[in-house]
Design a protein around this motif. Structure first.
Motif, PDB file in Angstrom:
ATOM      1  N   GLN A 109       0.824  -1.204   0.000  1.00 44.77           N
ATOM      2  CA  GLN A 109       0.000   0.000   0.000  1.00 44.77           C
ATOM      3  C   GLN A 109       0.860   1.257   0.000  1.00 44.77           C
ATOM      4  O   GLN A 109       0.520   2.253  -0.652  1.00 44.77           O
ATOM      5  CB  GLN A 109      -0.939  -0.005   1.205  1.00 44.77           C
ATOM      6  N   LYS A 110       1.977   1.199   0.717  1.00 42.80           N
ATOM      7  CA  LYS A 110       2.892   2.344   0.764  1.00 42.80           C
ATOM      8  C   LYS A 110       3.492   2.605  -0.621  1.00 42.80           C
ATOM      9  O   LYS A 110       3.574   3.749  -1.071  1.00 42.80           O
ATOM     10  CB  LYS A 110       4.008   2.072   1.776  1.00 42.80           C
ATOM     11  N   LYS A 112       2.159   1.805  -3.436  1.00 37.87           N
ATOM     12  CA  LYS A 112       1.068   2.277  -4.293  1.00 37.87           C
ATOM     13  C   LYS A 112       0.845   3.770  -4.099  1.00 37.87           C
ATOM     14  O   LYS A 112       0.658   4.517  -5.066  1.00 37.87           O
ATOM     15  CB  LYS A 112      -0.217   1.503  -3.973  1.00 37.87           C
ATOM     16  N   LYS A 113       0.880   4.220  -2.839  1.00 38.03           N
ATOM     17  CA  LYS A 113       0.708   5.645  -2.556  1.00 38.03           C
ATOM     18  C   LYS A 113       1.860   6.465  -3.132  1.00 38.03           C
ATOM     19  O   LYS A 113       1.654   7.560  -3.662  1.00 38.03           O
ATOM     20  CB  LYS A 113       0.609   5.871  -1.047  1.00 38.03           C
ATOM     21  N   GLN A 116       1.322   6.855  -6.778  1.00 40.21           N
ATOM     22  CA  GLN A 116       0.274   7.833  -7.050  1.00 40.21           C
ATOM     23  C   GLN A 116       0.805   9.248  -6.911  1.00 40.21           C
ATOM     24  O   GLN A 116       0.423  10.148  -7.658  1.00 40.21           O
ATOM     25  CB  GLN A 116      -0.919   7.620  -6.115  1.00 40.21           C
ATOM     26  N   LYS A 117       1.697   9.460  -5.944  1.00 35.86           N
ATOM     27  CA  LYS A 117       2.301  10.779  -5.771  1.00 35.86           C
ATOM     28  C   LYS A 117       3.139  11.152  -6.979  1.00 35.86           C
ATOM     29  O   LYS A 117       3.170  12.297  -7.416  1.00 35.86           O
ATOM     30  CB  LYS A 117       3.178  10.800  -4.516  1.00 35.86           C
TER      31      LYS A 117
END
Length: 245
Positions: A109-110, A112-113, A116-117
């Motif tokens: 999840q980290k 993925k974030k 996205q950034k």
């Protein structure tokens, strides 16, 4: 009278049960949240779904342990206090791995974030200056451009020629070329226009360069740069607004 006593006794017992349930409601909600969260990823942890009696096992240190029985794989994971996660359910035999699944999901999840950034919409920052700009104001705009580019934004440098100033077009062009040269490898040229009254050049950040660690800016210098940028009346517009340029 006996009926009243019974009713009172029942109410007391019911109140006690309610109080006990209330005191454990937070624990219950946490358990429920964990259960709901795990239910979303139970396919990877549902070893019972494997029909094969044997699996190909990878341990927690990425070592391939080879073929073992499904029950043996479960026991080894329990002994190591790790989860047994299905990596390739359709392989013959299925591939499973011992790991801390909660940690694995957190890292996924980290990442993925972070991705996205990195794919966030790029803005276009405008820097305006005259053909006869003094060295101080020029340096302010140069530092601002470097800052914007390092943050991943495009930079549009504009030199406006008004009236008779058009006679000094060559000076304005040299000014823009000098600016681009001093930006160096931090950016690449996307487009330019040296024909109209508003001469400009648009630079795009060089991803390879901005990935390199930059020298940390002291708080004092950062505040000073922000003050200079504000004083120079630098404008910043979203890319979509400038798309018609």
């Amino acid at each position: 009278m006996a009926g009243i006593t019974s009713t009172v006794g029942f109410n007391a017992v019911f109140a006690g049960i309610t109080k006990t349930l209330s005191s454990h409601s937070l624990i219950y909600r946490r358990f429920q949240a964990l259960w709901q969260k795990d239910s979303e990823v139970d396919d990877a942890l549902d070893i019972s779904a494997i029909r094969s009696a044997t699996v190909r096992l990878i341990d927690g240190q990425q070592n391939m342990l080879g073929l073992v029985s499904k029950d043996e794989a479960v026991r080894m994971a329990e002994d190591a206090e790790l989860d047994l996660v299905i990596l390739s359910p359709d392989a013959d035999p299925p591939v499973v791995k011992m790991m801390d699944y909660s940690k694995y999901r957190y890292e996924q999840q980290k990442r993925k974030k972070d991705q996205q950034k990195k794919t966030t919409r790029m803005d276009l920052k405008e820097l305006k200056m005259g053909y006869n700009i003094d060295q101080h104001d020029y340096s302010v705009r140069l530092r601002a451009a470097q800052k914007f580019l390092q943050e991943g934004d495009k930079v549009k440098v504009i030199v406006s020629m008004k009236g008779r100033e058009n006679e000094f077009r060559n000076i304005a062009i040299e000014l823009l070329r000098r600016f681009q040269t001093e930006i160096g490898e931090l950016a690449t040229e996307e487009s330019k226009n040296f024909r109209d009254r508003n001469l400009f050049i648009i630079m795009v950040p060089n991803k390879e360069m901005i990935r390199k660690p930059q020298e940390p800016i002291s708080r004092k210098k950062k505040k000073q740069a922000e003050s200079e940028v504000s004083a120079a009346e630098i404008t910043a517009e979203p890319l979509q607004i400038e798309s018609g340029v």
